[in-house]
Design a protein around this motif. Structure first.
Motif, PDB file in Angstrom:
ATOM      1  N   UNK A 216      -8.982  -7.628 -16.209  1.00  0.00           N
ATOM      2  CA  UNK A 216      -9.953  -7.400 -15.130  1.00  0.00           C
ATOM      3  C   UNK A 216      -9.929  -5.952 -14.653  1.00  0.00           C
ATOM      4  N   UNK A 217      -8.713  -5.391 -14.504  1.00  0.00           N
ATOM      5  CA  UNK A 217      -8.638  -4.012 -13.980  1.00  0.00           C
ATOM      6  C   UNK A 217      -9.165  -3.004 -15.001  1.00  0.00           C
ATOM      7  N   UNK A 218      -8.895  -3.271 -16.281  1.00  0.00           N
ATOM      8  CA  UNK A 218      -9.387  -2.369 -17.330  1.00  0.00           C
ATOM      9  C   UNK A 218     -10.919  -2.470 -17.409  1.00  0.00           C
ATOM     10  N   UNK A 219     -11.405  -3.686 -17.334  1.00  0.00           N
ATOM     11  CA  UNK A 219     -12.853  -3.908 -17.387  1.00  0.00           C
ATOM     12  C   UNK A 219     -13.557  -3.226 -16.208  1.00  0.00           C
ATOM     13  N   UNK A 220     -12.848  -3.134 -15.092  1.00  0.00           N
ATOM     14  CA  UNK A 220     -13.424  -2.499 -13.896  1.00  0.00           C
ATOM     15  C   UNK A 220     -13.381  -0.972 -13.986  1.00  0.00           C
ATOM     16  N   UNK A 221     -12.804  -0.444 -15.051  1.00  0.00           N
ATOM     17  CA  UNK A 221     -12.834   1.005 -15.265  1.00  0.00           C
ATOM     18  C   UNK A 221     -11.603   1.749 -14.793  1.00  0.00           C
ATOM     19  N   UNK A 222     -10.483   1.042 -14.610  1.00  0.00           N
ATOM     20  CA  UNK A 222      -9.250   1.718 -14.179  1.00  0.00           C
ATOM     21  C   UNK A 222      -8.377   2.056 -15.390  1.00  0.00           C
ATOM     22  N   UNK A 223      -7.548   3.064 -15.214  1.00  0.00           N
ATOM     23  CA  UNK A 223      -6.688   3.539 -16.312  1.00  0.00           C
ATOM     24  C   UNK A 223      -5.656   2.470 -16.671  1.00  0.00           C
ATOM     25  N   UNK A 224      -5.652   1.985 -17.921  1.00  0.00           N
ATOM     26  CA  UNK A 224      -4.733   0.896 -18.316  1.00  0.00           C
ATOM     27  C   UNK A 224      -3.265   1.231 -18.081  1.00  0.00           C
TER      28      UNK A 224
ATOM     29  N   UNK B 280       0.831  -1.213   0.000  1.00  0.00           N
ATOM     30  CA  UNK B 280       0.000   0.000   0.000  1.00  0.00           C
ATOM     31  C   UNK B 280       0.866   1.263   0.000  1.00  0.00           C
ATOM     32  N   UNK B 281       2.060   1.148   0.580  1.00  0.00           N
ATOM     33  CA  UNK B 281       2.965   2.303   0.568  1.00  0.00           C
ATOM     34  C   UNK B 281       3.588   2.526  -0.808  1.00  0.00           C
ATOM     35  N   UNK B 282       3.643   1.456  -1.593  1.00  0.00           N
ATOM     36  CA  UNK B 282       4.391   1.537  -2.855  1.00  0.00           C
ATOM     37  C   UNK B 282       3.517   1.640  -4.098  1.00  0.00           C
ATOM     38  N   UNK B 283       2.207   1.732  -3.922  1.00  0.00           N
ATOM     39  CA  UNK B 283       1.361   2.028  -5.086  1.00  0.00           C
ATOM     40  C   UNK B 283       0.861   3.462  -4.923  1.00  0.00           C
ATOM     41  N   UNK B 284       0.695   4.135  -6.063  1.00  0.00           N
ATOM     42  CA  UNK B 284       0.398   5.570  -6.021  1.00  0.00           C
ATOM     43  C   UNK B 284      -1.094   5.876  -5.982  1.00  0.00           C
ATOM     44  N   UNK B 285      -1.896   4.920  -6.409  1.00  0.00           N
ATOM     45  CA  UNK B 285      -3.330   5.214  -6.507  1.00  0.00           C
ATOM     46  C   UNK B 285      -4.137   3.920  -6.541  1.00  0.00           C
ATOM     47  N   UNK B 286      -5.450   4.103  -6.635  1.00  0.00           N
ATOM     48  CA  UNK B 286      -6.349   2.942  -6.605  1.00  0.00           C
ATOM     49  C   UNK B 286      -6.165   2.038  -7.824  1.00  0.00           C
ATOM     50  N   UNK B 287      -5.884   2.647  -8.977  1.00  0.00           N
ATOM     51  CA  UNK B 287      -5.727   1.838 -10.188  1.00  0.00           C
ATOM     52  C   UNK B 287      -4.528   0.892 -10.055  1.00  0.00           C
ATOM     53  N   UNK B 288      -3.460   1.382  -9.418  1.00  0.00           N
ATOM     54  CA  UNK B 288      -2.280   0.516  -9.223  1.00  0.00           C
ATOM     55  C   UNK B 288      -2.581  -0.585  -8.199  1.00  0.00           C
ATOM     56  N   UNK B 289      -3.311  -0.225  -7.151  1.00  0.00           N
ATOM     57  CA  UNK B 289      -3.721  -1.253  -6.183  1.00  0.00           C
ATOM     58  C   UNK B 289      -4.614  -2.286  -6.876  1.00  0.00           C
ATOM     59  N   UNK B 290      -5.522  -1.795  -7.717  1.00  0.00           N
ATOM     60  CA  UNK B 290      -6.432  -2.690  -8.443  1.00  0.00           C
ATOM     61  C   UNK B 290      -5.655  -3.635  -9.358  1.00  0.00           C
ATOM     62  N   UNK B 291      -4.538  -3.159  -9.904  1.00  0.00           N
ATOM     63  CA  UNK B 291      -3.711  -4.015 -10.777  1.00  0.00           C
ATOM     64  C   UNK B 291      -3.248  -5.249 -10.014  1.00  0.00           C
ATOM     65  N   UNK B 292      -2.766  -5.018  -8.775  1.00  0.00           N
ATOM     66  CA  UNK B 292      -2.265  -6.141  -7.977  1.00  0.00           C
ATOM     67  C   UNK B 292      -3.422  -7.050  -7.535  1.00  0.00           C
ATOM     68  N   UNK B 293      -4.511  -6.443  -7.109  1.00  0.00           N
ATOM     69  CA  UNK B 293      -5.643  -7.255  -6.647  1.00  0.00           C
ATOM     70  C   UNK B 293      -6.240  -8.060  -7.811  1.00  0.00           C
ATOM     71  N   UNK B 294      -6.241  -7.476  -9.006  1.00  0.00           N
ATOM     72  CA  UNK B 294      -6.766  -8.196 -10.169  1.00  0.00           C
ATOM     73  C   UNK B 294      -5.837  -9.356 -10.540  1.00  0.00           C
TER      74      UNK B 294
ATOM     75  N   UNK C  39     -10.121   5.502 -14.641  1.00  0.00           N
ATOM     76  CA  UNK C  39      -9.759   6.404 -13.535  1.00  0.00           C
ATOM     77  C   UNK C  39      -8.476   5.927 -12.845  1.00  0.00           C
ATOM     78  N   UNK C  40      -7.824   6.850 -12.147  1.00  0.00           N
ATOM     79  CA  UNK C  40      -6.687   6.443 -11.314  1.00  0.00           C
ATOM     80  C   UNK C  40      -7.146   6.261  -9.864  1.00  0.00           C
ATOM     81  N   UNK C  41      -8.192   6.981  -9.469  1.00  0.00           N
ATOM     82  CA  UNK C  41      -8.755   6.832  -8.120  1.00  0.00           C
ATOM     83  C   UNK C  41      -7.797   7.283  -7.031  1.00  0.00           C
ATOM     84  N   UNK C  42      -6.987   8.315  -7.325  1.00  0.00           N
ATOM     85  CA  UNK C  42      -5.982   8.734  -6.327  1.00  0.00           C
ATOM     86  C   UNK C  42      -6.625   9.339  -5.081  1.00  0.00           C
ATOM     87  N   UNK C  43      -7.651  10.114  -5.274  1.00  0.00           N
ATOM     88  CA  UNK C  43      -8.258  10.803  -4.139  1.00  0.00           C
ATOM     89  C   UNK C  43      -8.828   9.800  -3.113  1.00  0.00           C
ATOM     90  N   UNK C  44      -9.585   8.819  -3.586  1.00  0.00           N
ATOM     91  CA  UNK C  44     -10.159   7.815  -2.668  1.00  0.00           C
ATOM     92  C   UNK C  44      -9.053   6.998  -1.996  1.00  0.00           C
TER      93      UNK C  44
END
Lengths: 390, 247
Positions: free
Chosen positions: A202-210, A109-123, A261-266
């Motif tokens: 999966x992450x792209x389909x979920x609406x995150x920035x590729x 969590x410290x090493x990803x910049x935003x939600x889209x990057x977190x989503x990449x790992x979770x996907x 989206x990158x989802x940085x704010x959330x």
């Protein structure tokens, strides 16, 4: 016995037939019925029990809900089957068990910049689950080990215990084990690459920035390069090299016509209140080079700068190289320019100034600490410093 | 003298038969090591014993030794051991209370977790300092021989929720080989003179005084794995797990 390439090739060919492929998991499936998979689920359940009650588990409803929400978004129909636990472990990692029990470490969590990057790992982890990689890996390992044993027995039986090449001799057992280890590692790398590709979809389909997918690895590569972190020999590595993963994900992003989206704010809303604790844990590992790179990137992003400069000061204080006391003092002073600086900044500034033979300034910092911290637990110790002031 | 048979060019000699017989001979070999802290006071009424959810795992070893947890064997062993232990407790005149498993992944109620975790840590210490082989056993200079460990006040929620005098914890693990592995072990012994382990079990039971938190009794069981399809085998193992129970 001379070196026999044919023997080695036979071993490799035999192992090549061990790869197991199983069907993709359908959403909503209940308990498995196949013996191996039931066994893996049982072991995973036991592991999950210990993680669920572990002291390392981050018990913060807001963060837990947030991470589970991102997981649900990428896993879609599989969402009800996956349970995510955030663990306070200072390293970049996430893992998925065959029964849908997933761990995410705070170092990630410290090493990803935003939600889209977190989503990449979770996907990526979701892909391991839906493609039943753990079952494939288990069955392949079992078959490989059995075949290896049978082959070794056959060779021993045929009087081939040692293969010598010139003056050097190797036992067929050692050679067989090396080939098997290399084979299983290659198999694991294939699974990881497959999970990267499927996870990206999966992450792209979920609406995150590729384009964010590859950046996860760019951040890690920076740490690996700056700190010359050791990597396992390519032949025996369980994961593809970060550079290769970065290139593949970049290529996939270039081919993708989707935006997202990158989802940085959330991401910041959920993680920032916890970040100080995670940084303290990172510092405790004493991997100070990695910490320096990490802090540099976070400072560049600009959130909670008081907290970040405080930890930069801590890093220099602990590193103790020539000039580090001055660097630490400067970082603590910089931290105090921002409201997010921890109260302890005053105390640590006092300590480094004391060590740097600047007692008057140290005294000022200690007095400010006692005033701001309001009866801290360590007040007696700080007063002892003040009593020793000239 | 045992007879011999031709099998290809290899003869099944006495050595072969002895090797094949080893796993069966060892199957009956089970050792127990009970440890008692002190004799319990005699009770006028039946003591109430809370049986905690047992931690059981049965695995299968493939030919090369890769372990597979067996859910079916684990369930059989767990159910059978619980019933055997329940019957043995009744024979001791104790009143059995079963722990109410919580729904979800963790079977324990939140307020009992501290006692559960502390028990695990204390049991690990007891295994290290009391049950390790003498040559590997570290000395504890400030602790006398015998059992002198306690879970302290952490057991209070268990005492309150179940009105029990003691809590009984059970852990049991066993590994059983496939037929192929057992045969391989025998063949490798005959041909190369080394014996692969084919069957192994270890169990530990502990009795905790819920008034004081003291560990009053432990028993370590070691031996060959049991046959989960034979109720008498499981019953015997359950009874042995409670060897020396001071009730």
């Amino acid at each position: 016995m001379k070196y026999r390439p044919l023997t080695t090739l036979v071993l490799a060919a035999v192992l090549g037939g061990c790869a197991v492929q199983v069907a993709k998991l359908e959403p909503g499936r209940a308990q498995p019925t196949e013996v191996s998979e039931r066994g893996l689920w049982l072991a995973s359940r036991k592991a999950e029990q210990s993680v669920a009650i572990s002291g390392r588990r981050v018990r913060n409803p807001r963060l837990e809900e947030y991470v589970a929400g991102v997981q649900c978004r990428v896993s879609a129909a599989y969402c009800p089957e996956i349970r995510v636990y955030t663990l306070q472990v200072p390293d970049f990692n996430a893992a998925m068990a065959p029964n849908g029990f997933e761990q995410v470490w705070t170092g990630l969590l410290l090493r990803v910049d935003n939600e889209a990057q977190l989503a990449t790992v979770l996907a990526h982890e979701t892909a391991h689950y839906t493609l039943r990689h753990a079952l494939e890996q288990f069955q392949t390992t079992r078959q490989t080990a059995n075949l290896l044993l049978a082959t070794q027995l056959g060779l021993l039986f045929g009087g081939i215990g040692v293969i010598s090449a010139g003056p050097v001799g190797f036992s067929t057992g050692d050679i067989g084990r090396l080939i098997a280890m290399g084979y299983l590692a290659a198999y694991s790398r294939e699974q990881e690459a497959e999970a990267d590709r499927h996870g990206f979809e999966l992450m792209v389909k979920a609406g995150y920035a590729p384009g964010e997918a590859a950046k996860v690895w760019a951040n890690l590569i920076e740490e690996q390069r700056e700190c010359a972190l050791p990597t396992p020999p390519a032949l025996f590595a369980s994961h593809p090299p970060s550079k290769e993963r970065l290139q593949n994900l970049r290529q996939l992003a270039e081919q993708s016509s989707r935006s997202g989206i990158t989802g940085r704010s959330d991401f910041l809303t959920a993680t920032l209140p916890q970040r100080g604790k995670w940084l303290r844990m990172e510092l405790a590992t004493r991997h100070l080079c990695r910490m320096r790179v990490l802090l540099g990137r976070l400072i560049e992003q600009g959130e909670n700068l008081g907290e970040l400069y405080y930890y930069r000061g801590e890093l220099y204080r602990l590193r103790g190289e020539a000039g580090d006391l001055e660097r630490a003092a400067a970082a603590y002073r910089k931290a105090l320019d921002y409201p997010s600086a921890p109260v302890a900044t005053h105390r640590e500034l006092g300590r480094v100034l004391w060590r740097a033979n600047r007692p008057i300034e140290a005294g000022q910092a200690f007095r400010r600490y006692l005033k701001v911290a309001e009866s801290p637990d360590d007040a007696t110790m700080i007063k002892a410093y003040l009593e020793r002031l000239p | 003298m045992c007879g011999t048979r031709q099998l290809g060019k290899y003869r099944l000699t006495r050595r072969t038969l002895a090797a094949l017989a080893v796993p069966f001979a060892l199957a009956a070999c089970v050792q127990v090591q009970p440890y008692l802290a002190k004799k319990l006071p005699s009770a006028t009424e039946p003591v109430r014993v809370l049986l905690m959810p047992p931690d059981v795992a049965a695995i299968e070893l493939a030919t090369a030794g890769v372990p597979l947890p067996r859910a079916d064997w684990t369930a059989l062993a767990q159910d059978g051991l619980v019933e055997a232990v329940a019957d043995t407790l009744k024979k001791h005149g104790a009143e059995l209370i079963r722990y109410r498993r919580a729904a979800g992944i963790v079977p324990y109620a939140e307020e009992h977790l501290e006692a559960i975790a502390l028990h695990e840590a204390v049991l690990q210490t007891i295994l290290t300092y009391r049950y390790a082989p003498p040559q590997q056993r570290a000395a504890l200079p400030t602790r006398q021989e015998g059992l002198a460990w306690t879970l302290g006040e952490s057991v209070a929620p268990l005492r309150t929720d179940y009105a029990a005098d003691y809590a009984l914890f059970l852990i049991y693990r066993q590994a059983t080989s496939t037929v192929e592995r057992a045969l391989f072990a025998a063949v490798s012994f005959v041909l190369f003179g080394f014996m692969q382990p084919t069957s192994q079990s270890v169990g530990i039971a502990s009795l905790i005084d819920l008034d004081t938190g003291a560990v009053v009794w432990t028993n370590l069981l070691q031996g060959q794995s049991l046959d989960v399809n034979r109720p008498d085998s499981i019953r015997d193992r359950g009874e042995r797990l409670l060897s020396g129970l001071p009730l």
